[in-house]
Design a protein around this motif. Structure first.
Motif, PDB file in Angstrom:
ATOM      1  N   GLU A   1       0.826  -1.204   0.000  1.00  0.00           N
ATOM      2  CA  GLU A   1       0.000   0.000   0.000  1.00  0.00           C
ATOM      3  C   GLU A   1       0.865   1.261   0.000  1.00  0.00           C
ATOM      4  O   GLU A   1       0.532   2.255  -0.665  1.00  0.00           O
ATOM      5  CB  GLU A   1      -0.933  -0.019   1.212  1.00  0.00           C
ATOM      6  CG  GLU A   1      -1.978  -1.123   1.146  1.00  0.00           C
ATOM      7  CD  GLU A   1      -2.693  -1.358   2.458  1.00  0.00           C
ATOM      8  OE1 GLU A   1      -2.314  -0.713   3.467  1.00  0.00           O
ATOM      9  OE2 GLU A   1      -3.619  -2.176   2.485  1.00  0.00           O
ATOM     10  N   ALA A   2       1.982   1.226   0.734  1.00  0.00           N
ATOM     11  CA  ALA A   2       2.889   2.377   0.742  1.00  0.00           C
ATOM     12  C   ALA A   2       3.513   2.588  -0.626  1.00  0.00           C
ATOM     13  O   ALA A   2       3.708   3.726  -1.075  1.00  0.00           O
ATOM     14  CB  ALA A   2       3.976   2.175   1.797  1.00  0.00           C
ATOM     15  N   ALA A   3       3.832   1.488  -1.323  1.00  0.00           N
ATOM     16  CA  ALA A   3       4.395   1.599  -2.672  1.00  0.00           C
ATOM     17  C   ALA A   3       3.379   2.214  -3.626  1.00  0.00           C
ATOM     18  O   ALA A   3       3.712   3.087  -4.445  1.00  0.00           O
ATOM     19  CB  ALA A   3       4.830   0.225  -3.172  1.00  0.00           C
ATOM     20  N   VAL A   4       2.127   1.776  -3.530  1.00  0.00           N
ATOM     21  CA  VAL A   4       1.073   2.329  -4.378  1.00  0.00           C
ATOM     22  C   VAL A   4       0.898   3.822  -4.108  1.00  0.00           C
ATOM     23  O   VAL A   4       0.732   4.623  -5.042  1.00  0.00           O
ATOM     24  CB  VAL A   4      -0.237   1.561  -4.154  1.00  0.00           C
ATOM     25  CG1 VAL A   4      -1.430   2.322  -4.723  1.00  0.00           C
ATOM     26  CG2 VAL A   4      -0.150   0.175  -4.784  1.00  0.00           C
ATOM     27  N   ALA A   5       0.925   4.220  -2.842  1.00  0.00           N
ATOM     28  CA  ALA A   5       0.802   5.643  -2.512  1.00  0.00           C
ATOM     29  C   ALA A   5       1.958   6.446  -3.112  1.00  0.00           C
ATOM     30  O   ALA A   5       1.770   7.568  -3.594  1.00  0.00           O
ATOM     31  CB  ALA A   5       0.746   5.824  -0.997  1.00  0.00           C
ATOM     32  N   LEU A   6       3.169   5.874  -3.082  1.00  0.00           N
ATOM     33  CA  LEU A   6       4.319   6.526  -3.714  1.00  0.00           C
ATOM     34  C   LEU A   6       4.102   6.657  -5.212  1.00  0.00           C
ATOM     35  O   LEU A   6       4.303   7.726  -5.799  1.00  0.00           O
ATOM     36  CB  LEU A   6       5.597   5.725  -3.433  1.00  0.00           C
ATOM     37  CG  LEU A   6       6.868   6.227  -4.129  1.00  0.00           C
ATOM     38  CD1 LEU A   6       7.412   7.454  -3.419  1.00  0.00           C
ATOM     39  CD2 LEU A   6       7.927   5.128  -4.186  1.00  0.00           C
ATOM     40  N   PHE A   7       3.689   5.563  -5.854  1.00  0.00           N
ATOM     41  CA  PHE A   7       3.443   5.599  -7.300  1.00  0.00           C
ATOM     42  C   PHE A   7       2.432   6.683  -7.655  1.00  0.00           C
ATOM     43  O   PHE A   7       2.612   7.416  -8.639  1.00  0.00           O
ATOM     44  CB  PHE A   7       2.920   4.243  -7.781  1.00  0.00           C
ATOM     45  CG  PHE A   7       3.906   3.105  -7.711  1.00  0.00           C
ATOM     46  CD1 PHE A   7       5.248   3.327  -7.498  1.00  0.00           C
ATOM     47  CD2 PHE A   7       3.470   1.791  -7.859  1.00  0.00           C
ATOM     48  CE1 PHE A   7       6.164   2.272  -7.431  1.00  0.00           C
ATOM     49  CE2 PHE A   7       4.357   0.737  -7.815  1.00  0.00           C
ATOM     50  CZ  PHE A   7       5.707   0.972  -7.593  1.00  0.00           C
ATOM     51  N   ALA A   8       1.382   6.781  -6.862  1.00  0.00           N
ATOM     52  CA  ALA A   8       0.302   7.715  -7.175  1.00  0.00           C
ATOM     53  C   ALA A   8       0.757   9.170  -7.146  1.00  0.00           C
ATOM     54  O   ALA A   8       0.095  10.039  -7.713  1.00  0.00           O
ATOM     55  CB  ALA A   8      -0.864   7.522  -6.208  1.00  0.00           C
ATOM     56  N   ARG A   9       1.893   9.429  -6.532  1.00  0.00           N
ATOM     57  CA  ARG A   9       2.391  10.814  -6.435  1.00  0.00           C
ATOM     58  C   ARG A   9       3.336  11.187  -7.583  1.00  0.00           C
ATOM     59  O   ARG A   9       3.802  12.325  -7.626  1.00  0.00           O
ATOM     60  CB  ARG A   9       3.129  10.999  -5.114  1.00  0.00           C
ATOM     61  CG  ARG A   9       2.276  10.858  -3.869  1.00  0.00           C
ATOM     62  CD  ARG A   9       2.954  11.417  -2.640  1.00  0.00           C
ATOM     63  NE  ARG A   9       4.129  10.681  -2.211  1.00  0.00           N
ATOM     64  CZ  ARG A   9       4.118   9.686  -1.329  1.00  0.00           C
ATOM     65  NH1 ARG A   9       2.967   9.272  -0.809  1.00  0.00           N
ATOM     66  NH2 ARG A   9       5.243   9.088  -0.950  1.00  0.00           N
TER      67      ARG A   9
END
Length: 268
Positions: A256-264
């Motif tokens: 989930e943290a990786a996805v949040a990073l990607f989304a930025r």
């Protein structure tokens, strides 16, 4: 050279919202796509998003660990549930690459360095990136790669060899080593289990130091949230680390943290 930039409108995306979406987002069923790479049949399991923006959906390529397969990776990593707004593709490795527990290379895996196995896996990724937009509307500025173990090592190969194609990366339970030196700056999340029995944490921590030099990030400016630490880097990049007390597993919270990073992030 394309430099990834942070996207303010997506920065507000919370991990809670991502988790909630996993239960409420009506995504279409996965599809198996077949690619012929130098005469070899290569397989990818595609989870398309149900709602594609005009600019196209973000694309995440996911690489399983040594001995893994696309279906197990989909059920264990669940990237498509963490980010239902993205098209998520789980790629299938091939036998032939020796592993820590498979010295003969009988099980499936990924090339660990440029030039190995005739660059069969780099060529596979090239074929996927060229072929998918013919069937799915993809935002070419928002392409990401996430891998676990041997698949994470291959993510470092991609950062070294194909940086212009990706806006950010995630490497879980692997060492990048010399592959990181001199790379184009790209945001990355690096996940480490402090008690990893297969890939010693000390070597993985050295990879973080190498990434820190590439991104010119400052740990003194890091934002810390539990096991997650995020350092601002050069040209809007970020070095995120998720260091947990477990072993070789890939915790759902780190995904989930990786996805949040990607989304930025996106390429300019």
């Amino acid at each position: 050279m394309n430099i990834p930039t942070r996207t303010p409108t997506t920065f507000l995306l919370s991990l809670f919202a991502l988790t909630l979406a996993s239960t409420s987002f009506a995504a279409p069923p996965p599809r198996t796509e077949i690619f012929r790479v130098d005469g070899v049949r290569r397989e990818a399991l595609v989870y398309p998003t149900a709602s594609v923006p005009v600019a196209g959906a973000p694309l995440v390529l996911v690489f399983h660990g040594h001995g893994g397969n696309v279906r197990h990776a989909a059920s264990s990593l669940r990237v498509h549930l963490a980010w239902p707004e993205a098209t998520v593709v789980y790629l299938q490795g091939l036998p032939g690459v020796p592993g820590i527990t498979d010295p003969a290379g009988i099980k499936t895996g990924w090339q660990k360095n440029p030039g190995e196995q005739g660059n069969r896996d780099l060529r596979f990724v090239d074929a996927v990136l060229a072929g998918l937009p013919r069937k799915y509307r993809i935002d070419a500025q928002r392409v990401f790669a996430l891998g676990h173990s041997n698949g994470a090592r291959f993510v470092h190969v991609l950062w070294d060899q194909r940086p212009a194609a990706f806006a950010a990366f995630c490497s879980g339970a692997a060492q990048g080593g010399p592959l990181i030196r001199g790379n184009a700056p790209r945001s990355i999340l690096m996940m480490i289990g402090e008690n990893d029995p297969l890939v010693p944490a000390a070597g993985q921590l050295l990879s973080i130091d190498l990434a820190r030099r590439v991104l010119q990030s400052d740990p003194d400016q890091a934002e810390v949230d539990g096991f997650l630490s995020t350092e601002p880097g050069v040209a809007g990049t970020e070095l995120a680390t998720y260091i947990h007390p477990g072993g070789h597993e890939f915790p759902a919270e780190a995904v989930e943290a990786a996805v949040a990073l990607f989304a930025r992030h996106r390429l300019d």
